[in-house]
Design a protein around this motif. Structure first.
Motif, PDB file in Angstrom:
ATOM      1  N   ILE A 160       0.964  -1.564   0.207  1.00 54.27           N
ATOM      2  CA  ILE A 160      -0.052   0.209   0.162  1.00 54.27           C
ATOM      3  C   ILE A 160       1.390   1.539  -0.051  1.00 54.27           C
ATOM      4  O   ILE A 160       0.614   2.163  -0.293  1.00 54.27           O
ATOM      5  CB  ILE A 160      -0.986   0.449   1.526  1.00 54.27           C
ATOM      6  CG1 ILE A 160      -2.055   0.746   0.903  1.00 54.27           C
ATOM      7  CG2 ILE A 160      -0.236   0.117   2.290  1.00 54.27           C
ATOM      8  CD1 ILE A 160      -3.569   0.636   1.806  1.00 54.27           C
ATOM      9  N   GLN A 162      -7.527  -0.915  -2.711  1.00 50.83           N
ATOM     10  CA  GLN A 162      -7.365  -0.609  -1.345  1.00 50.83           C
ATOM     11  C   GLN A 162      -7.158  -1.612  -0.173  1.00 50.83           C
ATOM     12  O   GLN A 162      -6.430  -2.854   0.459  1.00 50.83           O
ATOM     13  CB  GLN A 162      -7.595   0.067   0.039  1.00 50.83           C
ATOM     14  CG  GLN A 162      -7.178   2.094  -0.534  1.00 50.83           C
ATOM     15  CD  GLN A 162      -8.064   2.627  -0.188  1.00 50.83           C
ATOM     16  OE1 GLN A 162      -8.564   2.710   1.155  1.00 50.83           O
ATOM     17  NE2 GLN A 162      -8.742   3.475   0.050  1.00 50.83           N
ATOM     18  N   LYS A 222      -4.585  -4.796   0.010  1.00 49.43           N
ATOM     19  CA  LYS A 222      -3.711  -4.452   0.483  1.00 49.43           C
ATOM     20  C   LYS A 222      -4.116  -4.249   1.732  1.00 49.43           C
ATOM     21  O   LYS A 222      -3.042  -4.586   3.224  1.00 49.43           O
ATOM     22  CB  LYS A 222      -2.562  -3.104  -0.413  1.00 49.43           C
ATOM     23  CG  LYS A 222      -2.619  -3.111  -1.515  1.00 49.43           C
ATOM     24  CD  LYS A 222      -2.528  -2.138  -2.460  1.00 49.43           C
ATOM     25  CE  LYS A 222      -1.876  -1.864  -2.903  1.00 49.43           C
ATOM     26  NZ  LYS A 222      -3.578  -1.852  -4.061  1.00 49.43           N
ATOM     27  N   VAL A 223      -5.232  -4.348   2.570  1.00 53.40           N
ATOM     28  CA  VAL A 223      -5.228  -4.005   4.205  1.00 53.40           C
ATOM     29  C   VAL A 223      -6.097  -4.435   5.023  1.00 53.40           C
ATOM     30  O   VAL A 223      -7.108  -4.680   6.074  1.00 53.40           O
ATOM     31  CB  VAL A 223      -6.472  -2.463   4.363  1.00 53.40           C
ATOM     32  CG1 VAL A 223      -5.777  -1.206   4.469  1.00 53.40           C
ATOM     33  CG2 VAL A 223      -7.240  -2.523   3.659  1.00 53.40           C
ATOM     34  N   GLY A 269     -10.976  -6.101   5.906  1.00 55.38           N
ATOM     35  CA  GLY A 269     -10.194  -4.960   5.694  1.00 55.38           C
ATOM     36  C   GLY A 269     -11.215  -3.567   5.588  1.00 55.38           C
ATOM     37  O   GLY A 269     -10.129  -2.347   5.435  1.00 55.38           O
ATOM     38  N   TYR A 274     -10.485  -0.778   7.283  1.00 54.69           N
ATOM     39  CA  TYR A 274      -9.198   0.424   7.146  1.00 54.69           C
ATOM     40  C   TYR A 274      -9.462   0.481   5.981  1.00 54.69           C
ATOM     41  O   TYR A 274      -8.511   1.622   5.025  1.00 54.69           O
ATOM     42  CB  TYR A 274      -8.493  -0.812   7.318  1.00 54.69           C
ATOM     43  CG  TYR A 274      -7.768  -1.223   8.680  1.00 54.69           C
ATOM     44  CD1 TYR A 274      -7.363  -0.746   9.740  1.00 54.69           C
ATOM     45  CD2 TYR A 274      -8.512  -2.407   8.617  1.00 54.69           C
ATOM     46  CE1 TYR A 274      -7.256  -1.298  11.220  1.00 54.69           C
ATOM     47  CE2 TYR A 274      -8.326  -3.546  10.005  1.00 54.69           C
ATOM     48  CZ  TYR A 274      -8.181  -2.598  11.229  1.00 54.69           C
ATOM     49  OH  TYR A 274      -8.106  -3.242  12.686  1.00 54.69           O
ATOM     50  N   GLU A 316      -9.841   3.565   3.824  1.00 52.36           N
ATOM     51  CA  GLU A 316      -9.690   5.025   3.509  1.00 52.36           C
ATOM     52  C   GLU A 316     -10.329   6.053   2.402  1.00 52.36           C
ATOM     53  O   GLU A 316     -10.323   5.627   1.021  1.00 52.36           O
ATOM     54  CB  GLU A 316      -7.848   5.944   3.196  1.00 52.36           C
ATOM     55  CG  GLU A 316      -6.942   4.748   4.571  1.00 52.36           C
ATOM     56  CD  GLU A 316      -5.829   4.262   4.543  1.00 52.36           C
ATOM     57  OE1 GLU A 316      -5.313   4.230   5.552  1.00 52.36           O
ATOM     58  OE2 GLU A 316      -4.839   4.972   3.613  1.00 52.36           O
TER      59      GLU A 316
END
Length: 340
Positions: A77, A144, A147-148, A154, A157, A159
């Motif tokens: 990320i 995203q 990756k989270v 996920g 998290y 964003e």
């Protein structure tokens, strides 16, 4: 499918789709330029100074150009991929992509904003620009997740993403010097009362839904109040007085000279394009000629500007804005064609 095979398919999908607006993007590799855009468009930064916003921007994540990295094969990320692609799908290319810290946060973990800044030459296109902007932002959100943490892990998290579009030409008069803001919100909840729990629920769901925001800036002619439109008008017209009035007072002499040289070239290209357009207008109509001449001159100048910046030829950058013979010499040296 192996990573090697994915890369091969991605290269084939992107072939011939390179962007040619690197010179315009080079301005926005600077934190002070980005900060002025964020100050006027991102609510999280409305009450901060330009210097405070600059401190929030993660400089090592700023990407301009067409980095070929697919969201399928991305391993980290950290940083931002300027080009997201899913196999079998046309590439989505971001002009300028970076991350910036949210200055105020409720949790102990600092959360980032993901900013997509697009320079849109033609506003009047064959599709609603808002839909393209939403699509770009949505792709940045979906990228995203791997990756989270996938699925339920996920989502917590993810964003917030901003997609900010700066529109330059072909804007209807009544829309010139305007800004539109779009975001998701809980605009209605049926069957809920008016107590504290209800208020708390609405606040919580509004915060949860606030994950995507689109801002469309439409530049135009005429004076505008001091703010982001005034700043951007100065940038794209090469007006040094306006631009420097928005930059921090403590920028170095070298930085001031660099920005001044770049703005001089923008101003020169604009005036040169107008003159070329007037000549062509004698045969094909002044309005058509002006537009075509301006595009030709700007294209040549942008190409030369990018090459000189890449080669760190500061002296030549200064000379070509003042010496026509030196300008011709540089065009010849880099093999950039003459005006038609």
């Amino acid at each position: 499918m192996s990573t090697k095979e994915k890369t091969r398919l991605l290269m084939e999908a992107c072939k011939g789709k390179e962007r040619d607006d690197q010179s315009a993007k080079s301005f926005f590799h600077r934190k002070d330029f980005l900060a002025n855009v964020l100050k006027g468009t991102v609510s999280e930064y409305a009450d901060l100074t330009i210097r405070e916003i600059m401190d929030c921007i993660e400089g090592d994540t700023i990407q301009t150009g067409t980095a070929l990295v697919s969201e399928d094969a991305a391993d980290t990320i950290r940083g931002e991929n300027t080009q997201l692609t899913t196999i079998g799908e046309a590439p989505v290319t971001y002009d300028i992509l970076f991350r910036s810290l949210i200055p105020q946060f409720k949790e102990t973990i600092k959360v980032n904003l993901h900013i997509d800044l697009e320079i849109q030459q033609e506003y009047s296109v064959s599709y609603p620009l808002e839909r393209r902007a939403i699509y770009y932002a949505a792709r940045k959100i979906s990228a995203q997740l791997p990756k989270v943490g996938k699925n339920g892990v996920g989502y917590k998290y993810l964003e917030k993403v901003y997609s900010i579009w700066i529109c330059l030409d072909d804007i209807p008069r009544y829309l010139q010097n305007t800004i539109s803001y779009y975001k998701m919100s809980n605009y209605k909840t049926e069957g809920i009362g008016q107590g504290k729990n209800s208020k708390r629920f609405l606040e919580k769901t509004q915060e949860a839904a606030d994950l995507l925001e689109v801002v469309i800036i439409r530049l135009g002619r005429g004076n505008s109040e001091r703010g982001v439109i005034d700043f951007l008008t100065g940038v794209f017209s090469g007006n040094q007085e306006i631009v420097f009035s928005y930059l921090p007072d403590d920028i170095t002499k070298e930085e001031r000279e660099e920005v001044g040289n770049m703005l001089s070239l923008v101003d020169y290209a604009e005036k040169r394009g107008e003159k070329s357009g007037e000549k062509r207008g004698e045969k094909r109509g002044k309005r058509i000629g002006e537009k075509r001449g301006q595009k030709i001159a700007e294209s040549r100048m942008q190409e030369l500007l990018q090459k000189l910046i890449a080669d760190n030829r500061t002296e030549d950058l200064v000379k070509i804005s003042k010496d026509k013979e030196h300008l011709k010499k540089m065009y010849k040296e880099y093999g950039i064609g003459e005006d038609e």
